[in-house]
Motif scaffolding. Structure first.
Motif, PDB file in Angstrom:
ATOM      1  N   SER A  56       2.019  17.148 -18.381  1.00 48.88           N
ATOM      2  CA  SER A  56       1.028  18.132 -17.921  1.00 48.88           C
ATOM      3  C   SER A  56      -0.226  18.078 -18.784  1.00 48.88           C
ATOM      4  O   SER A  56      -1.349  18.205 -18.280  1.00 48.88           O
ATOM      5  CB  SER A  56       1.628  19.541 -17.947  1.00 48.88           C
ATOM      6  OG  SER A  56       1.829  19.990 -19.277  1.00 48.88           O
ATOM      7  N   LEU A  57      -0.046  17.863 -20.092  1.00 47.74           N
ATOM      8  CA  LEU A  57      -1.195  17.733 -20.986  1.00 47.74           C
ATOM      9  C   LEU A  57      -2.018  16.502 -20.630  1.00 47.74           C
ATOM     10  O   LEU A  57      -3.256  16.551 -20.602  1.00 47.74           O
ATOM     11  CB  LEU A  57      -0.711  17.650 -22.434  1.00 47.74           C
ATOM     12  CG  LEU A  57      -1.779  17.373 -23.498  1.00 47.74           C
ATOM     13  CD1 LEU A  57      -2.816  18.495 -23.522  1.00 47.74           C
ATOM     14  CD2 LEU A  57      -1.135  17.219 -24.875  1.00 47.74           C
ATOM     15  N   ALA A  58      -1.339  15.397 -20.338  1.00 49.89           N
ATOM     16  CA  ALA A  58      -2.043  14.162 -19.981  1.00 49.89           C
ATOM     17  C   ALA A  58      -2.860  14.339 -18.704  1.00 49.89           C
ATOM     18  O   ALA A  58      -4.006  13.878 -18.609  1.00 49.89           O
ATOM     19  CB  ALA A  58      -1.035  13.025 -19.812  1.00 49.89           C
ATOM     20  N   PHE A  59      -2.297  15.023 -17.718  1.00 52.88           N
ATOM     21  CA  PHE A  59      -3.034  15.254 -16.475  1.00 52.88           C
ATOM     22  C   PHE A  59      -4.201  16.217 -16.694  1.00 52.88           C
ATOM     23  O   PHE A  59      -5.246  16.094 -16.040  1.00 52.88           O
ATOM     24  CB  PHE A  59      -2.100  15.788 -15.391  1.00 52.88           C
ATOM     25  CG  PHE A  59      -1.391  14.710 -14.623  1.00 52.88           C
ATOM     26  CD1 PHE A  59      -2.069  13.953 -13.683  1.00 52.88           C
ATOM     27  CD2 PHE A  59      -0.049  14.443 -14.846  1.00 52.88           C
ATOM     28  CE1 PHE A  59      -1.426  12.951 -12.971  1.00 52.88           C
ATOM     29  CE2 PHE A  59       0.606  13.443 -14.145  1.00 52.88           C
ATOM     30  CZ  PHE A  59      -0.083  12.692 -13.204  1.00 52.88           C
ATOM     31  N   SER A  60      -4.037  17.178 -17.603  1.00 51.44           N
ATOM     32  CA  SER A  60      -5.141  18.090 -17.912  1.00 51.44           C
ATOM     33  C   SER A  60      -6.304  17.342 -18.544  1.00 51.44           C
ATOM     34  O   SER A  60      -7.476  17.645 -18.286  1.00 51.44           O
ATOM     35  CB  SER A  60      -4.657  19.204 -18.848  1.00 51.44           C
ATOM     36  OG  SER A  60      -3.695  20.021 -18.217  1.00 51.44           O
ATOM     37  N   ILE A  61      -5.986  16.352 -19.377  1.00 52.75           N
ATOM     38  CA  ILE A  61      -7.034  15.526 -19.983  1.00 52.75           C
ATOM     39  C   ILE A  61      -7.659  14.618 -18.932  1.00 52.75           C
ATOM     40  O   ILE A  61      -8.882  14.417 -18.898  1.00 52.75           O
ATOM     41  CB  ILE A  61      -6.451  14.704 -21.147  1.00 52.75           C
ATOM     42  CG1 ILE A  61      -5.978  15.639 -22.267  1.00 52.75           C
ATOM     43  CG2 ILE A  61      -7.481  13.714 -21.678  1.00 52.75           C
ATOM     44  CD1 ILE A  61      -5.258  14.937 -23.400  1.00 52.75           C
ATOM     45  N   GLN A  62      -6.845  14.061 -18.045  1.00 51.29           N
ATOM     46  CA  GLN A  62      -7.362  13.199 -16.984  1.00 51.29           C
ATOM     47  C   GLN A  62      -8.303  13.968 -16.056  1.00 51.29           C
ATOM     48  O   GLN A  62      -9.308  13.423 -15.585  1.00 51.29           O
ATOM     49  CB  GLN A  62      -6.197  12.618 -16.177  1.00 51.29           C
ATOM     50  CG  GLN A  62      -6.629  11.738 -15.008  1.00 51.29           C
ATOM     51  CD  GLN A  62      -5.452  11.131 -14.273  1.00 51.29           C
ATOM     52  OE1 GLN A  62      -4.668  10.397 -14.852  1.00 51.29           O
ATOM     53  NE2 GLN A  62      -5.325  11.439 -12.990  1.00 51.29           N
ATOM     54  N   ASP A  63      -8.004  15.239 -15.817  1.00 52.84           N
ATOM     55  CA  ASP A  63      -8.844  16.055 -14.930  1.00 52.84           C
ATOM     56  C   ASP A  63     -10.253  16.254 -15.483  1.00 52.84           C
ATOM     57  O   ASP A  63     -11.181  16.567 -14.730  1.00 52.84           O
ATOM     58  CB  ASP A  63      -8.188  17.417 -14.691  1.00 52.84           C
ATOM     59  CG  ASP A  63      -6.964  17.313 -13.793  1.00 52.84           C
ATOM     60  OD1 ASP A  63      -6.843  16.311 -13.065  1.00 52.84           O
ATOM     61  OD2 ASP A  63      -6.126  18.236 -13.829  1.00 52.84           O
ATOM     62  N   SER A  64     -10.414  16.073 -16.797  1.00 60.02           N
ATOM     63  CA  SER A  64     -11.742  16.251 -17.387  1.00 60.02           C
ATOM     64  C   SER A  64     -12.709  15.154 -16.956  1.00 60.02           C
ATOM     65  O   SER A  64     -13.925  15.293 -17.126  1.00 60.02           O
ATOM     66  CB  SER A  64     -11.641  16.275 -18.918  1.00 60.02           C
ATOM     67  OG  SER A  64     -11.220  15.008 -19.421  1.00 60.02           O
TER      68      SER A  64
END
Length: 237
Positions: free
Chosen positions: A128-136
């Motif tokens: 979930s953290l990785a996807f939150s960073i990708q969303d940036s």
């Protein structure tokens, strides 16, 4: 100990450790790191307590959780942000699948509480953290409302990443928590916590009741009954 409780020693250790985190969590909610104890920041204290917890409960198997964290942190600094979520998902879940496949082949029938549950929680958190960073890296108009709330635009430090993965609050049984919510909790001062003794007591009693049910019922309804035959014995026809 196993004779007295009719539970495996490993299960007793995990449950005992989990109960021991209750007074520690109460103390931690009132712990404020000052400039004099800068080394003992809340993130470091929470992470070290969590690391000690998994070492006590899982012993050498805790290395799988440490390996999981190392994989995630390496991906964080080597994979392009616009691909970080997908690649982390494949690799981290692949790691969990390999571990569970190994247990299925070589330890079939082992139903004791073990590190794979904590691995799954860690995988959910780190993915979930990785996807939150990708969303940036995406335009804001293409993000959903939830993605806008969880998007990670600032870089995450080693200390915070390690704490998010190993914080003693939820390292054994959860619950899953988003990085943003985790940081809000970690950055709160003791004076900011709203005391609600009724809800806290009710939640504690619910947990104790569930624990009593497990301890009393498990010896009479062993999980082994779910298996058609005992491991290592010939299949009855």
């Amino acid at each position: 100990m196993e004779t007295l409780t009719s539970l495996p020693v490993s299960t007793v250790i995990i449950l005992g450790t989990h109960l021991g985190t209750l007074p520690v969590a109460h103390w931690f909610s009132r712990y404020n790191s000052s400039e004099k104890s800068l080394w003992l920041s809340k993130h470091r204290v929470a992470a070290l307590l969590g690391l000690a917890t998994i070492l006590i409960c899982y012993q050498w198997s805790a290395l799988q959780l440490i390996l999981q964290w190392l994989i995630s942190y390496t991906l964080l600094h080597t994979v392009p942000k616009h691909q970080l979520g997908k690649i982390s998902f494949v690799i981290l879940y692949g790691h969990v699948i390999v571990v569970n496949a190994f247990k299925f082949i070589y330890k079939y029938g082992d139903i004791s509480l073990d590190y794979t549950g904590s691995m799954m929680l860690g995988t959910m958190r780190l993915t979930s953290l990785a996807f939150s960073i990708q969303d940036s890296t995406k335009p804001e108009e293409k993000l959903t409302e939830l993605q806008k709330q969880r998007v990670m635009k600032q870089d995450i430090t080693l200390e915070k990443h390690f704490c998010y993965c190993f914080s003693f609050i939820g390292i054994l049984f959860g619950p899953f928590i988003f990085y943003e919510d985790h940081e809000k909790y970690m950055n709160k001062k003791s004076s900011e916590f709203n005391a609600n003794n009724y809800k806290a007591t009710l939640t504690l009693l619910q947990g104790v009741l569930a624990l009593i049910i497990v301890i009393v019922a498990l010896p009479h309804y062993p999980v082994e009954k779910n298996f058609a035959y005992k491991v290592g014995s010939p299949v009855s026809r």
